[in-house]
Design a protein around this motif. Structure first.
Motif, PDB file in Angstrom:
ATOM      1  N   ILE A  15       1.186  -1.010   0.273  1.00  0.00           N
ATOM      2  CA  ILE A  15      -0.088  -0.016  -0.315  1.00  0.00           C
ATOM      3  C   ILE A  15       1.078   1.394   0.263  1.00  0.00           C
ATOM      4  N   ILE A  16       1.612   1.550   0.949  1.00  0.00           N
ATOM      5  CA  ILE A  16       2.734   2.456   0.588  1.00  0.00           C
ATOM      6  C   ILE A  16       3.781   3.076  -0.126  1.00  0.00           C
ATOM      7  N   GLY A  17       3.611   1.433  -0.784  1.00  0.00           N
ATOM      8  CA  GLY A  17       4.544   1.594  -2.083  1.00  0.00           C
ATOM      9  C   GLY A  17       4.616   2.162  -3.418  1.00  0.00           C
ATOM     10  N   LEU A  18       2.633   1.576  -3.271  1.00  0.00           N
ATOM     11  CA  LEU A  18       1.980   2.396  -4.294  1.00  0.00           C
ATOM     12  C   LEU A  18       1.337   3.510  -3.866  1.00  0.00           C
ATOM     13  N   TRP A  19       1.342   4.202  -3.161  1.00  0.00           N
ATOM     14  CA  TRP A  19       1.020   5.290  -2.942  1.00  0.00           C
ATOM     15  C   TRP A  19       2.192   6.381  -2.986  1.00  0.00           C
ATOM     16  N   GLN A  20       3.628   5.660  -2.973  1.00  0.00           N
ATOM     17  CA  GLN A  20       4.805   6.758  -3.084  1.00  0.00           C
ATOM     18  C   GLN A  20       4.782   6.680  -4.832  1.00  0.00           C
ATOM     19  N   LEU A  21       4.654   5.653  -5.438  1.00  0.00           N
ATOM     20  CA  LEU A  21       5.049   5.358  -6.235  1.00  0.00           C
ATOM     21  C   LEU A  21       3.788   6.507  -7.487  1.00  0.00           C
ATOM     22  N   ALA A  22       2.562   6.679  -6.692  1.00  0.00           N
ATOM     23  CA  ALA A  22       1.520   6.951  -7.446  1.00  0.00           C
ATOM     24  C   ALA A  22       1.891   8.753  -7.459  1.00  0.00           C
ATOM     25  N   GLY A  23       2.459   9.223  -6.810  1.00  0.00           N
ATOM     26  CA  GLY A  23       2.657  10.281  -6.015  1.00  0.00           C
ATOM     27  C   GLY A  23       1.729  10.543  -4.929  1.00  0.00           C
ATOM     28  N   LEU A  24       1.775  10.123  -4.190  1.00  0.00           N
ATOM     29  CA  LEU A  24       0.615  10.678  -3.015  1.00  0.00           C
ATOM     30  C   LEU A  24       1.220  11.148  -3.053  1.00  0.00           C
ATOM     31  N   HIS A  25       1.581  13.050  -1.800  1.00  0.00           N
ATOM     32  CA  HIS A  25       1.748  13.895  -1.577  1.00  0.00           C
ATOM     33  C   HIS A  25       1.951  13.699   0.482  1.00  0.00           C
ATOM     34  N   SER A  26       0.697  13.504   0.710  1.00  0.00           N
ATOM     35  CA  SER A  26       0.533  13.326   1.561  1.00  0.00           C
ATOM     36  C   SER A  26       0.877  11.781   3.279  1.00  0.00           C
ATOM     37  N   ILE A  27       1.436  11.235   2.333  1.00  0.00           N
ATOM     38  CA  ILE A  27       1.825   9.711   3.628  1.00  0.00           C
ATOM     39  C   ILE A  27       2.010  10.647   4.347  1.00  0.00           C
ATOM     40  N   ARG A  28       1.855   9.741   5.306  1.00  0.00           N
ATOM     41  CA  ARG A  28       3.051   9.959   6.751  1.00  0.00           C
ATOM     42  C   ARG A  28       3.554   9.297   7.237  1.00  0.00           C
ATOM     43  N   ALA A  29       4.357   8.352   7.113  1.00  0.00           N
ATOM     44  CA  ALA A  29       4.969   7.159   7.523  1.00  0.00           C
ATOM     45  C   ALA A  29       5.179   6.806   9.033  1.00  0.00           C
ATOM     46  N   GLN A  30       5.477   8.048   9.283  1.00  0.00           N
ATOM     47  CA  GLN A  30       5.901   7.849  11.611  1.00  0.00           C
ATOM     48  C   GLN A  30       4.735   8.245  11.776  1.00  0.00           C
ATOM     49  N   GLY A  31       3.524   8.641  11.784  1.00  0.00           N
ATOM     50  CA  GLY A  31       2.441   8.733  11.445  1.00  0.00           C
ATOM     51  C   GLY A  31       0.985   9.015  11.511  1.00  0.00           C
ATOM     52  N   ARG A  32       0.725   9.540  11.023  1.00  0.00           N
ATOM     53  CA  ARG A  32      -1.572   8.160  10.233  1.00  0.00           C
ATOM     54  C   ARG A  32      -1.126   7.515  10.122  1.00  0.00           C
ATOM     55  N   ASP A  33      -0.104   6.834   9.242  1.00  0.00           N
ATOM     56  CA  ASP A  33      -0.020   5.954   8.213  1.00  0.00           C
ATOM     57  C   ASP A  33       0.899   4.756   8.571  1.00  0.00           C
ATOM     58  N   SER A  34       1.443   5.320   9.935  1.00  0.00           N
ATOM     59  CA  SER A  34       2.578   3.520  10.005  1.00  0.00           C
ATOM     60  C   SER A  34       1.680   2.870  10.106  1.00  0.00           C
ATOM     61  N   ARG A  35       2.142   1.603  10.288  1.00  0.00           N
ATOM     62  CA  ARG A  35       1.614   0.135  10.703  1.00  0.00           C
ATOM     63  C   ARG A  35       0.854   0.067  11.260  1.00  0.00           C
ATOM     64  N   ALA A  36       1.168   0.694  12.340  1.00  0.00           N
ATOM     65  CA  ALA A  36       0.475   0.053  14.164  1.00  0.00           C
ATOM     66  C   ALA A  36      -0.286   1.771  14.250  1.00  0.00           C
ATOM     67  N   THR A  37      -0.918   2.204  13.585  1.00  0.00           N
ATOM     68  CA  THR A  37      -1.764   3.222  13.218  1.00  0.00           C
ATOM     69  C   THR A  37      -2.984   2.140  11.507  1.00  0.00           C
ATOM     70  N   MET A  38      -2.087   1.727  11.429  1.00  0.00           N
ATOM     71  CA  MET A  38      -2.757   1.311   9.968  1.00  0.00           C
ATOM     72  C   MET A  38      -3.736   0.020  10.494  1.00  0.00           C
ATOM     73  N   ALA A  39      -3.434  -0.770  11.265  1.00  0.00           N
ATOM     74  CA  ALA A  39      -3.779  -1.861  11.646  1.00  0.00           C
ATOM     75  C   ALA A  39      -4.776  -1.516  13.150  1.00  0.00           C
ATOM     76  N   ALA A  40      -4.225  -0.436  13.699  1.00  0.00           N
ATOM     77  CA  ALA A  40      -5.759  -0.051  14.508  1.00  0.00           C
ATOM     78  C   ALA A  40      -6.879   0.474  13.653  1.00  0.00           C
ATOM     79  N   GLN A  41      -6.438   1.176  12.567  1.00  0.00           N
ATOM     80  CA  GLN A  41      -7.725   1.462  12.180  1.00  0.00           C
ATOM     81  C   GLN A  41      -8.162   0.575  11.211  1.00  0.00           C
ATOM     82  N   MET A  42      -8.251  -0.768  10.978  1.00  0.00           N
ATOM     83  CA  MET A  42      -8.411  -1.956  10.047  1.00  0.00           C
ATOM     84  C   MET A  42      -9.230  -2.407  11.090  1.00  0.00           C
ATOM     85  N   ALA A  43      -8.163  -2.347  12.012  1.00  0.00           N
ATOM     86  CA  ALA A  43      -9.321  -3.368  13.096  1.00  0.00           C
ATOM     87  C   ALA A  43     -10.751  -2.555  13.815  1.00  0.00           C
TER      88      ALA A  43
END
Length: 142
Positions: A15-43
Motif C-alpha cells: 500500500i505504502i509503496g503504491l502510494w509513493q509510486l503514484a505520487g501521493l504527497h500526504s503520506i505520513r509513515a511515522q504518524g497516521r500512516d504508520s503500520r501500527a496506526t493503519m492496523a488500529a484503523q483497520m481493526a
C-alpha cells in the motif's frame, strides 16, 4: 483481468509503496500512516480495497465513513496502469462497500491541482461544491 479485494495489514508495504509510486504527497509513515496506526484503523472497521492484476497491487482506495457520509480517500493507481478504467472500478467498489454499511452519500476531497481526479469523479456523477476545507493538526505526522 484485475480483481478487487479487501486488503489487510499484511499488505501494508505494498500500500505504502503504491502510494509513493503514484505520487501521493500526504503520506505520513511515522504518524497516521504508520503500520501500527493503519492496523488500529483497520481493526476499528476502516476498509482498504486493493485492485490486483497478476498478483500485483495496481490500485488502492481507503474507505471511511462518519455514520452519515462515506469518504473515498487516497485513491491511487499505479502509473503504468492508468487510463484503463481502474480508478472508476475502485470508486464503484467503494460505493458498494459504503452501501453495505448503510451509507448513501459519497464524498471525496481532491486537491485543487489534481485535474485527472476531478475529471474522474465528474464522470462518475460527483458534483463539485464551493466549500472551504480547513483543518487543524496536532503535528505534521497526523
Amino acid at each position: 483481468m484485475a480483481t478487487i479485494r479487501r486488503l489487510t495489514i499484511d499488505d501494508y508495504d505494498a500500500i505504502i509503496g503504491l502510494w509513493q509510486l503514484a505520487g501521493l504527497h500526504s503520506i505520513r509513515a511515522q504518524g497516521r500512516d504508520s503500520r501500527a496506526t493503519m492496523a488500529a484503523q483497520m481493526a476499528a472497521g476502516q476498509v482498504i480495497l486493493g485492485l490486483e492484476e497478476g498478483g500485483e497491487l495496481i490500485g488502492v482506495v481507503v474507505v471511511t465513513q462518519d455514520t452519515r457520509k462515506g469518504w473515498i480517500n487516497r485513491l491511487a493507481i499505479h502509473p503504468q496502469h492508468r487510463r484503463k478504467g481502474y480508478a472508476a472500478q475502485l470508486v464503484t467498489a467503494t460505493e458498494n462497500e459504503l452501501r453495505a454499511m448503510g451509507i448513501h452519500i459519497f464524498a471525496a476531497l481532491i486537491e485543487g491541482d489534481n485535474a485527472s481526479s476531478q475529471a474522474l469523479f465528474a464522470r462518475e456523477g460527483y458534483k463539485t461544491h464551493d466549500i472551504v476545507y480547513v483543518s487543524k493538526r496536532d503535528s505534521d505526522e497526523v
